[in-house]
Design a protein around this motif. Structure first.
Motif, short mmCIF file in Angstrom:
data_model
loop_
_atom_site.label_atom_id
_atom_site.label_comp_id
_atom_site.label_asym_id
_atom_site.label_seq_id
_atom_site.Cartn_x
_atom_site.Cartn_y
_atom_site.Cartn_z
N HIS A 80 -5.95 -3.65 2.69
CA HIS A 80 -4.99 -3.90 3.77
C HIS A 80 -3.97 -4.87 3.18
O HIS A 80 -4.33 -5.94 2.69
N TYR A 119 4.26 -9.23 7.52
CA TYR A 119 3.62 -7.93 7.27
C TYR A 119 4.31 -6.86 8.09
O TYR A 119 4.75 -7.11 9.22
N HIS A 166 -6.31 3.11 2.34
CA HIS A 166 -5.51 2.14 3.11
C HIS A 166 -5.70 2.24 4.61
O HIS A 166 -5.28 1.35 5.35
N ASP A 201 -4.13 -8.66 4.11
CA ASP A 201 -5.30 -9.40 3.64
C ASP A 201 -5.32 -9.49 2.12
O ASP A 201 -5.69 -10.52 1.55
N LEU A 240 -4.32 4.11 6.87
CA LEU A 240 -3.12 4.33 7.68
C LEU A 240 -2.86 5.83 7.82
O LEU A 240 -2.49 6.50 6.86
N ARG A 280 -10.45 -7.53 4.61
CA ARG A 280 -10.06 -6.12 4.73
C ARG A 280 -9.42 -5.67 3.43
O ARG A 280 -8.20 -5.71 3.27
N SER A 306 2.86 0.25 3.77
CA SER A 306 2.76 -1.09 4.36
C SER A 306 3.08 -2.11 3.29
O SER A 306 2.91 -1.86 2.10
N GLU A 331 0.87 -1.17 0.00
CA GLU A 331 0.00 0.00 0.00
C GLU A 331 0.91 1.23 0.00
O GLU A 331 1.98 1.22 0.63
#
Length: 328
Positions: free
Chosen positions: A165, A58, A73, A168, A75, A162, A41, A29
């Motif tokens: 994410h 992760y 995302h 996921d 975040l 999700r 991420s 992301e």
């Protein structure tokens, strides 16, 4: 940061000997889609030769700038403030990619973002090939309404928990890739593998203007992100390039695929030499620069259709040294 979690064991069915011995299913992301956007991420599912999950990993990444499309995302700056920098996780990330084919949905996007982050950290990702699950789905002729990740997941009955994410999305892709890989093996299909060229020359050039951006290769949000608009070529097009001769100022050149030099640096050098950098390929384009002439991209296909000469990055560098001035 999540650690490895071993799961399934692979079967012993016959398998094409030419297939890779391992895969790294990746999702990143990002703060946007531009060359100077950053990863926020990353997730990796390591798979064995037959697509069975070995482990997963992760991490969040501090992008050292605004996080971009938080609505995609999720975040925020507060969440990312205490996350490691990419340079801090580059070694661990590399260990999970090493010796494996990188698998991603719209893989060119994920690979380019990863290659740029490693270039900023002054090292290289140990990846030499990538496989795009969009390209594989097309090769398999899957009856999908479109090539979004959610459509691929629905086709194989994989439940997204999700969306957007990284962990996921990587899980969903790993679960959808396994039956795709097995179908390809059963049909004796040649996998659509492409070469990954790490960036060996990189420059963080300031940019002006606006660019929308964010996330998984297809996300577009508001105009929050700076970008650069290239000035128009001051020279008229003198006609098409002829092989064995010199390039001439005003000729149109287009680029496709990975390059060892950051794409915008190559484009800058072409512009400085007086060439017209085209974003698409037409009958007026003099040259296509690509290190992957057989990649099957739309530009490569059009080059074959129009009879446009195709050269690699090294040959283009040689041509740039002796560009003929425009008439007058």
């Amino acid at each position: 940061m999540l650690e490895d979690r071993p799961t399934a064991v692979s079967s012993a069915a016959p398998w094409p000997a030419a297939y890779p011995r391992g895969y790294a299913v990746v999702d990143v992301e990002t703060t946007g889609l531009a060359r100077d956007d950053r990863i926020v991420s990353a997730a990796v599912y390591r798979l064995d030769a037959r697509g069975e999950v070995e482990d997963h990993w992760y991490t969040l990444v501090n992008p050292q700038r605004d996080p971009g499309p938080v609505w995609i995302h999720g975040l925020t700056s507060e969440v990312l403030e205490g996350a490691p920098l990419f340079a801090d996780i580059a070694g661990e990330f590399a260990a999970r990619l090493d010796g494996r084919v990188l698998v991603a949905h719209n893989a060119v996007f994920d690979w380019q973002m990863i290659a740029r982050e490693y270039a900023r950290a002054r090292c290289e990702a140990p990846v030499r090939q990538r496989l795009c699950t969009i390209a594989l789905s097309k090769e398999l002729g899957l009856p999908l309404p479109n090539f979004k990740l959610e459509s691929l997941a629905a086709h194989f009955g994989v439940v997204q928990q999700r969306a957007h994410h990284a962990l996921d999305d990587a899980r969903v892709l790993a679960e959808a890739f396994r039956p795709s890989l097995r179908a390809a093996a059963a049909g004796g299909l040649r996998l659509p593998l492409l070469e990954c060229r790490p960036l060996t020359e990189w420059s963080d050039t300031p940019r002006v203007g606006l660019q929308a951006g964010g996330g998984h290769g297809g996300h577009r949000g508001g105009g929050w992100r700076p970008s650069r608009k290239r000035p128009a070529c001051p020279h008229p097009n003198p006609g098409r390039y002829e092989e064995g001769k010199r390039l001439k100022q005003g000729m149109r050149v287009a680029f496709s695929g990975d390059t060892s030099t950051d794409r915008e640096l190559l484009e800058d050098r072409a512009t400085e030499a007086g060439l017209h950098v085209a974003t698409s390929l037409s009958r007026l384009t003099s040259l296509l620069v690509t290190n992957d002439p057989d990649s099957g991209t739309s530009k490569a296909a059009k080059a074959r259709q129009f009879g446009t000469p195709v050269v690699d990055e090294a040959a283009f560098g040689q041509l740039l040294r002796d560009v003929e001035p425009a008439d007058g």
